[in-house]
Design an enzyme around this catalytic site. Sequence first.
Site, PDB file in Angstrom:
ATOM      1  N   GLY A   3      -6.654 -15.472 -21.669  1.00 21.46           N
ATOM      2  CA  GLY A   3      -5.464 -14.797 -22.180  1.00 21.46           C
ATOM      3  C   GLY A   3      -4.219 -15.166 -21.396  1.00 21.46           C
ATOM      4  N   MET A  29      -2.581 -15.731 -16.944  1.00 23.24           N
ATOM      5  CA  MET A  29      -2.892 -15.907 -15.527  1.00 23.24           C
ATOM      6  C   MET A  29      -1.740 -15.445 -14.649  1.00 23.24           C
ATOM      7  SD  MET A  29      -5.047 -16.830 -13.308  1.00 23.24           S
ATOM      8  CE  MET A  29      -4.673 -16.624 -11.583  1.00 23.24           C
ATOM      9  N   GLU A  30      -2.105 -14.702 -13.611  1.00 21.84           N
ATOM     10  CA  GLU A  30      -1.134 -13.978 -12.791  1.00 21.84           C
ATOM     11  C   GLU A  30      -0.556 -14.766 -11.625  1.00 21.84           C
ATOM     12  OE1 GLU A  30      -4.520 -13.317 -12.914  1.00 21.84           O
ATOM     13  OE2 GLU A  30      -5.297 -12.752 -10.955  1.00 21.84           O
ATOM     14  N   HIS A  64      -0.810  -6.276 -17.557  1.00 22.72           N
ATOM     15  CA  HIS A  64      -1.951  -6.641 -16.720  1.00 22.72           C
ATOM     16  C   HIS A  64      -1.563  -7.720 -15.710  1.00 22.72           C
ATOM     17  CE1 HIS A  64      -6.351  -7.344 -16.064  1.00 22.72           C
ATOM     18  NE2 HIS A  64      -5.911  -8.557 -15.767  1.00 22.72           N
ATOM     19  N   GLU A  65      -0.979  -8.790 -16.196  1.00 20.83           N
ATOM     20  CA  GLU A  65      -0.636  -9.894 -15.286  1.00 20.83           C
ATOM     21  C   GLU A  65       0.431  -9.450 -14.295  1.00 20.83           C
ATOM     22  OE1 GLU A  65      -2.819 -11.999 -15.512  1.00 20.83           O
ATOM     23  OE2 GLU A  65      -3.446 -11.668 -17.578  1.00 20.83           O
ATOM     24  N   GLU A  88      -9.821  -7.287 -10.809  1.00 24.12           N
ATOM     25  CA  GLU A  88      -9.835  -7.195 -12.275  1.00 24.12           C
ATOM     26  C   GLU A  88     -10.138  -5.783 -12.768  1.00 24.12           C
ATOM     27  OE1 GLU A  88      -8.390  -9.230 -13.893  1.00 24.12           O
ATOM     28  OE2 GLU A  88      -8.482 -11.094 -12.743  1.00 24.12           O
TER      29      GLU A  88
END
Length: 849
Positions: free
Chosen positions: A253, A255-256, A289-290, A312
Amino acid sequence: MRDAAPQTIYLSDYKPFGFEVTSVSLTFDLDPTATRVKSRIAFVPKPDAGGRMFLHGEKLKLISAQIDGAPVTPDLSDEGLTCAVPDAPFIWEAEVEIDPQNNLALEGLYMSNGMYCTQCEAEGFRKITYYPDRPDVMSIFTVTINGPHPVLLSNGNPVSAADGHAEWHDPWPKPAYLFALVAGELVAHPGSFTTKSGRTVDLNLYVRPGDEGKCAFGMQALKDSMKWDEDVYGREYDLDIFNIVAVDDFNMGAMENKGLNIFNSAAVLASPETSTDTNFERIEAIIAHEYFHNWTGNRITCRDWFQLCLKEGLTVFRDSQFTSDMRSAAVKRISDVIELRGRQFPEDQGPLSHPVRPESFQEINNFYTATVYDKGAEVIGMLRRLVGADAYANALDLYFDRHDGQACTIEDWLKVFEDATGRDLTQFKRWYSQAGTPRVTVKDAWYAGNYILSFTQNLKPSATTPDPQPQVIPIVTGLLSPSGKESVPSQVLELTEATQSFTFEGLPERPVPSVLRGFSAPVVLESELSEDHAAFLLAHDTDPFNRWEAGRGLARASLLAMIRGGTDPDPKYLDGIRAVLGDAGLDPAYRALMLSLPSQSDLATALHDAGETPDPAAIWAASEAMREAQAQHLADLLPGLYADHQITESFAPDASQSGRRSLANATLSLLGRLESPERAQAQFDAADNMTQQLAGLAVLLRQKAGKSALQSFETQWKEDRLVMDKWFGLQVMQAEPDAVASTAATLTGHADFNWKNPNRFRAVLGALATHHAGFHHASGAGYRLLADWLIKLDPLNPQTTARMCSAFQTWKRYDADRQALISTELDRILALPDLSRDTTEMLTRIRGS
Ligand code: PHE
Ligand code: ZN
């Protein structure tokens, strides 16, 4: 030859790296097939370093290597290099050449539509240069990029930029998996955010020209996330700039990467015309989320990849809190539980079962699972429920204070909670080490004015957890009076023993229990309470989750009876949902969820649990019959519900409007079983947003009246990759079981079926794998088609191939004929001489012995 001999890595073998890395400087000279990467890394040996150093490196061409300016000749292997080093601080310099253009695995530095981008988590940095590619090695990176592109990005703050050149400096120590680089002809959608201490942060969402119109929603979601993390967790952003880049070719989806998040374009680009309400909500959640990873993941990272749930599980929990706050908490909880039961429960009950913190792996990419993410988040939710919201907040403050800048373990995390709350979490820790979904049985008794609830944990041994011990299970429970009033409000019953009773005294009459409210623990609750009990809760429960759950339980029981014995749908269920649907005081989104049925694979799970062999065709037939029954039973209500929930104001992707659309479209779908296609066609023709257009098309396809709509949709959206993914997927999803494999096969022959793009691949083959009756069709055509394509994709993109192998994880549930068909396919794939480590591990685990 395999990628590398399959080698198992164990948590118990963890050893710290022998060197500190005090600074890293990288220079990239970009070229599609021959990018040069120069590294200059300052190492400080620890006392036991031992004079030799191992650096990871894969698929790299080493041009030169020096230590303190003097050339060295390291020993090279497929996994990296080993070199004699001084026992005092030294500077390592190397130059390597890599080939981004031909990197179709989408890991390391690769190209997507002419732009360069990177994906380093978990172990992709080693495909960029030689480095100690492990999360416990944190360092400060300076990056120089030379390339003819207008946009050249890396982590941290910009230092300098000129034509064809940019320099970036990230002041925060980070592990290599958070490194990122982007170069391309991109346009920025700018924004800005002022932090609570008054610093201005420049925000940018970088997209390909043509996608500018799909940025506004993502930008707003980013600002909302930044504000929420300040308000709720006290976390402020820590750089001058925050960039997000949308990429079409991406395995996951998003990436942080520190200060430079990279997103699958499907997880960030949004507009009313091209995105459904579901897309909007998912995009908002992924952006959150990221962003939240900046503190839970980046500032505090993982010591090793076994600790993946540390970042996570916590970050999923945080993003679910965010969505609950932004939208409807009840709807979010119900959706999360549907997801958990649909993906995590089957994983935890089959051959891929593993603890939230696994103890061994061969390929870490295979452990980005529903168990690590979603069960990991449930574990945090239970911890919060057990200690209470205030103690949770204090513990999180302590966590950030104590561990900022560190690479941590689950032990560190739990110790923080023990220190902050004085609680002993020894037993709670079993949630991290015991695999499998706990099963809890509840029964009740009433005598002499005492009401007693008794619970039993059924501890079933499994391969990963041969000797399961009782877990700490918070069971939120409330009691209702027979007239439907809350007589004992929700409280947490803490189940710690294998068998345990709780007594409620002083009640005037026997209450009706509402147990596991809000789905307070990720367990299977087996209740000896009757169907009348469920019907009562469906009518009266004050807990919205359990009210929904009661309806779901009735639907499940009725469907199982229909599958087993061809009985009629349960009138108690149909009357119950009729009452809920007719209650205009209830949130439309909630009422729409009340109409949804347990998925066909959930039903297969339930049958398997009961020791039976699920028949996909019978499950399909029962589900269809139940849908028909819903339509018939609600027939007089449906046209009014449809009309009342049409939206006349201008489009907004918010919870209120999307709830109304969701109820109207659930109604449309039932009406499609009663009427000719005019209504669906009219909605399709008039739609000014993707939710309405796609819902109309879905009903038309099911009514076998979608041919021209399908064509006009294609003509309209031919140039839009994300919308065309929906067009591909929907045709498979809406096909009858007999036609699923052939529909998917035909679509793979379509000129726009670009199978190297993971989104397009998943649109068709992922839809095939999730159509229960179609995939498990007795002909075996579904199994064969998926296997054919996995075989084709594996040499290029092992990561996406391996993930999709999980379609086969439930194979042992089915009858001998289907098992034989599937094992033939598994063996056919496993026999390939060059099968990737990723796919080999997945299929070996699924295949079993
Ligand atoms: N860390 C990413 C996330 O959860 C997921 C991811 C893993 C992305 C591996 C790419 C590769 O937010
Ligand atoms: Zn994450």
